[in-house]
Design an enzyme around this catalytic site. Structure first.
Site, PDB file in Angstrom:
ATOM      1  CG  ASP A  90      -0.918  11.629  10.939  1.00 39.34           C
ATOM      2  OD1 ASP A  90      -0.941  11.636   9.687  1.00 39.34           O
ATOM      3  OD2 ASP A  90       0.101  11.923  11.595  1.00 39.34           O
ATOM      4  CB  SER A  97      -2.969  19.340  -7.633  1.00 39.83           C
ATOM      5  OG  SER A  97      -2.342  20.506  -8.116  1.00 39.83           O
ATOM      6  CE1 TYR A 151       0.355  19.327  -3.309  1.00 43.25           C
ATOM      7  CE2 TYR A 151       0.278  20.257  -5.514  1.00 43.25           C
ATOM      8  CZ  TYR A 151      -0.351  19.952  -4.332  1.00 43.25           C
ATOM      9  OH  TYR A 151      -1.690  20.251  -4.154  1.00 43.25           O
ATOM     10  CB  ALA A 152       4.585  17.149  -9.810  1.00 41.28           C
ATOM     11  CB  ALA A 153       6.253  12.659  -7.300  1.00 42.36           C
ATOM     12  CE  LYS A 197      -2.310  16.845  -4.136  1.00 38.70           C
ATOM     13  NZ  LYS A 197      -3.503  16.433  -3.373  1.00 38.70           N
TER      14      LYS A 197
HETATM   15  N1  LIG Z   1      -5.337  25.246  -2.323  1.00 42.75           N
HETATM   16  C1  LIG Z   1      -4.907  24.951  -3.524  1.00 42.75           C
HETATM   17  O1  LIG Z   1      -4.483  25.842  -4.298  1.00 42.75           O
HETATM   18  C2  LIG Z   1      -4.937  23.519  -4.024  1.00 42.75           C
HETATM   19  C3  LIG Z   1      -4.666  23.309  -5.384  1.00 42.75           C
HETATM   20  C4  LIG Z   1      -4.686  22.015  -5.870  1.00 42.75           C
HETATM   21  C5  LIG Z   1      -4.960  20.957  -5.041  1.00 42.75           C
HETATM   22  N2  LIG Z   1      -5.205  21.192  -3.700  1.00 42.75           N
HETATM   23  C6  LIG Z   1      -5.467  20.049  -2.837  1.00 42.75           C
HETATM   24  O2  LIG Z   1      -6.652  20.271  -2.109  1.00 42.75           O
HETATM   25  C7  LIG Z   1      -6.584  19.563  -0.871  1.00 42.75           C
HETATM   26  C8  LIG Z   1      -6.970  20.501   0.261  1.00 42.75           C
HETATM   27  O3  LIG Z   1      -6.051  21.565   0.275  1.00 42.75           O
HETATM   28  P1  LIG Z   1      -6.338  22.984   0.971  1.00 42.75           P
HETATM   29  O4  LIG Z   1      -5.899  24.014   0.024  1.00 42.75           O
HETATM   30  O5  LIG Z   1      -7.686  23.005   1.523  1.00 42.75           O
HETATM   31  O6  LIG Z   1      -5.231  22.928   2.124  1.00 42.75           O
HETATM   32  P2  LIG Z   1      -5.265  23.371   3.674  1.00 42.75           P
HETATM   33  O7  LIG Z   1      -6.151  24.544   3.859  1.00 42.75           O
HETATM   34  O8  LIG Z   1      -3.846  23.451   4.101  1.00 42.75           O
HETATM   35  O9  LIG Z   1      -5.972  22.111   4.349  1.00 42.75           O
HETATM   36  C9  LIG Z   1      -5.328  20.863   4.308  1.00 42.75           C
HETATM   37  C10 LIG Z   1      -6.135  19.896   5.155  1.00 42.75           C
HETATM   38  O10 LIG Z   1      -5.448  18.626   5.153  1.00 42.75           O
HETATM   39  C11 LIG Z   1      -5.267  18.221   6.493  1.00 42.75           C
HETATM   40  N3  LIG Z   1      -4.072  17.395   6.653  1.00 42.75           N
HETATM   41  C12 LIG Z   1      -2.787  17.728   6.391  1.00 42.75           C
HETATM   42  N4  LIG Z   1      -1.977  16.727   6.742  1.00 42.75           N
HETATM   43  C13 LIG Z   1      -2.768  15.743   7.245  1.00 42.75           C
HETATM   44  C14 LIG Z   1      -2.524  14.475   7.795  1.00 42.75           C
HETATM   45  N5  LIG Z   1      -1.284  13.967   7.900  1.00 42.75           N
HETATM   46  N6  LIG Z   1      -3.574  13.734   8.226  1.00 42.75           N
HETATM   47  C15 LIG Z   1      -4.832  14.211   8.137  1.00 42.75           C
HETATM   48  N7  LIG Z   1      -5.127  15.405   7.626  1.00 42.75           N
HETATM   49  C16 LIG Z   1      -4.102  16.168   7.192  1.00 42.75           C
HETATM   50  C17 LIG Z   1      -5.200  19.510   7.309  1.00 42.75           C
HETATM   51  O11 LIG Z   1      -5.606  19.307   8.646  1.00 42.75           O
HETATM   52  P3  LIG Z   1      -4.668  19.083   9.935  1.00 42.75           P
HETATM   53  O12 LIG Z   1      -3.494  19.996   9.799  1.00 42.75           O
HETATM   54  O13 LIG Z   1      -5.611  19.420  11.052  1.00 42.75           O
HETATM   55  O14 LIG Z   1      -4.304  17.633   9.911  1.00 42.75           O
HETATM   56  C18 LIG Z   1      -6.246  20.352   6.589  1.00 42.75           C
HETATM   57  O15 LIG Z   1      -7.531  20.056   7.077  1.00 42.75           O
HETATM   58  C19 LIG Z   1      -5.145  19.029  -0.767  1.00 42.75           C
HETATM   59  O16 LIG Z   1      -5.133  17.668  -1.132  1.00 42.75           O
HETATM   60  C20 LIG Z   1      -4.396  19.850  -1.782  1.00 42.75           C
HETATM   61  O17 LIG Z   1      -3.257  19.194  -2.276  1.00 42.75           O
HETATM   62  C21 LIG Z   1      -5.217  22.462  -3.183  1.00 42.75           C
END
Ligand SMILES: NC(=O)c1ccc[n+]([C@@H]2O[C@H](COP(=O)([O-])OP(=O)(O)OC[C@H]3O[C@@H](n4cnc5c(N)ncnc54)[C@H](OP(=O)(O)O)[C@@H]3O)[C@@H](O)[C@H]2O)c1
Length: 268
Positions: free
Chosen positions: A61, A140, A153-155, A157
């Site tokens: 975590d 992001s 979220y913006a803060a 990122k």
């Molecule tokens: N998808 C988009 O449109 C998008 C756009 C811009 C930026 N991003 C960024 O890309 C990254 C990945 O996003 P995603 O879209 O792949 O999201 P996702 O499918 O929801 O995956 C998020 C991952 O983060 C893990 N996570 C969440 N809270 C956690 C914690 N406290 N400790 C450890 N792991 C944690 C989750 O695993 P567990 O729940 O198993 O812990 C999961 O593996 C993020 O940083 C997100 O902000 C995504």
């Protein structure tokens, strides 16, 4: 053999980056997979192993600094080195600021997105300096341009953007690259899982998803940026244009940001 630590590797972009790295490097790569959901991590590890890579699951975590330190310790204990750290774990959020009664989850979001990355990076840094390795920060587009409903979220990122931009300069002479990625809307479940105004999982996305990038393409672009030791990976034409337009015509960029939000989630 290259040792690559990925946070948020149980699903979405992180899991896909693990699979693509396993596919590209086979037995020449060891993947250290971190997130909270051990069962999903084991599934991703199995997929990577089937592609010839070694995989180590470390339930983590990232909101707990000791667990971020343990992640590095486990990686080094098993493989003896770290060549890359991909700070990808993250959570989304969507709420109009005036509708939030309790700001507790704003702090929690900062612990996940910013502090999780800072703590993992701090723990892994001596090993990354030893290997002249790579750090990736998955920020992001909302870490470059604000979007209504996304103050929290913006803060987090924008904070990541500033932290890693500065760290990049500090580590230049040590030969450690820092690549910040700015995905736009990518087709994962992140927005459904994100906080709503009450600090509960939103259950729905409040952004328009029609033009979402595939998770495969997003993962590929981030890995490509890391391999080329690029400073930044800005993924879409809209993001590239928006970033520069912000300097000369910020009002136009505000209109573009508002247009990305579904009608029922726009400010009243
Ligand atoms: N998808 C988009 O449109 C998008 C756009 C811009 C930026 N991003 C960024 O890309 C990254 C990945 O996003 P995603 O879209 O792949 O999201 P996702 O499918 O929801 O995956 C998020 C991952 O983060 C893990 N996570 C969440 N809270 C956690 C914690 N406290 N400790 C450890 N792991 C944690 C989750 O695993 P567990 O729940 O198993 O812990 C999961 O593996 C993020 O940083 C997100 O902000 C995504």
């Amino acid at each position: 053999m290259k040792v690559i630590v990925i946070t948020g590797a149980s699903d979405g972009i992180g899991a896909e980056m693990a699979r693509q790295l396993a596919h590209a490097h086979g037995s020449a790569v060891a993947l250290v997979l971190a997130a909270r959901n051990e069962q999903l991590l084991m599934e991703v590890a199995g997929q990577c192993e089937a592609l010839g890579a070694q995989a180590l699951v470390v339930p983590t975590d990232v909101t707990v600094q000791d667990q971020c330190i343990r992640l590095t310790d486990k990686a080094v204990e098993r493989f003896g080195r770290i060549d890359a750290l991909l700070n990808n774990a993250g959570r989304s959020a969507h709420a109009l600021f005036e509708e939030v009664a309790d700001l507790g989850w704003y702090e929690e979001l900062m612990r996940i997105n910013l502090w999780g990355s800072v703590w993992c990076t701090h723990a892994a840094l001596p090993h990354l300096k030893a290997s002249k390795g790579s750090i990736v920060a998955v920020s992001s587009i909302v870490g470059l341009v604000g979007v209504p409903g996304r103050t929290a979220y913006a803060a987090t990122k924008f904070a990541m953007t500033g932290f890693f931009e500065t760290l990049r300069m500090e580590l230049k002479r040590a030969g450690v690259s820092v690549t910040t990625a700015y995905p736009g809307v990518v087709a994962t479940r992140i927005r459904v899982r994100g906080f709503n105004a009450e600090g509960k999982p939103a259950g729905v996305s409040k952004l328009k998803e029609d033009d979402a990038m595939s998770v495969e393409e997003c993962a590929r672009l981030i890995i490509e940026g890391m391999n080329r030791r690029e400073r930044e990976v800005v993924m879409t034409l809209k993001a590239k244009v928006g970033r520069f337009l912000k300097l000369v015509a910020p009002g136009m960029v505000e209109d573009m940001a508002l247009a990305a939000v579904k009608d029922d989630a726009k400010p009243h």
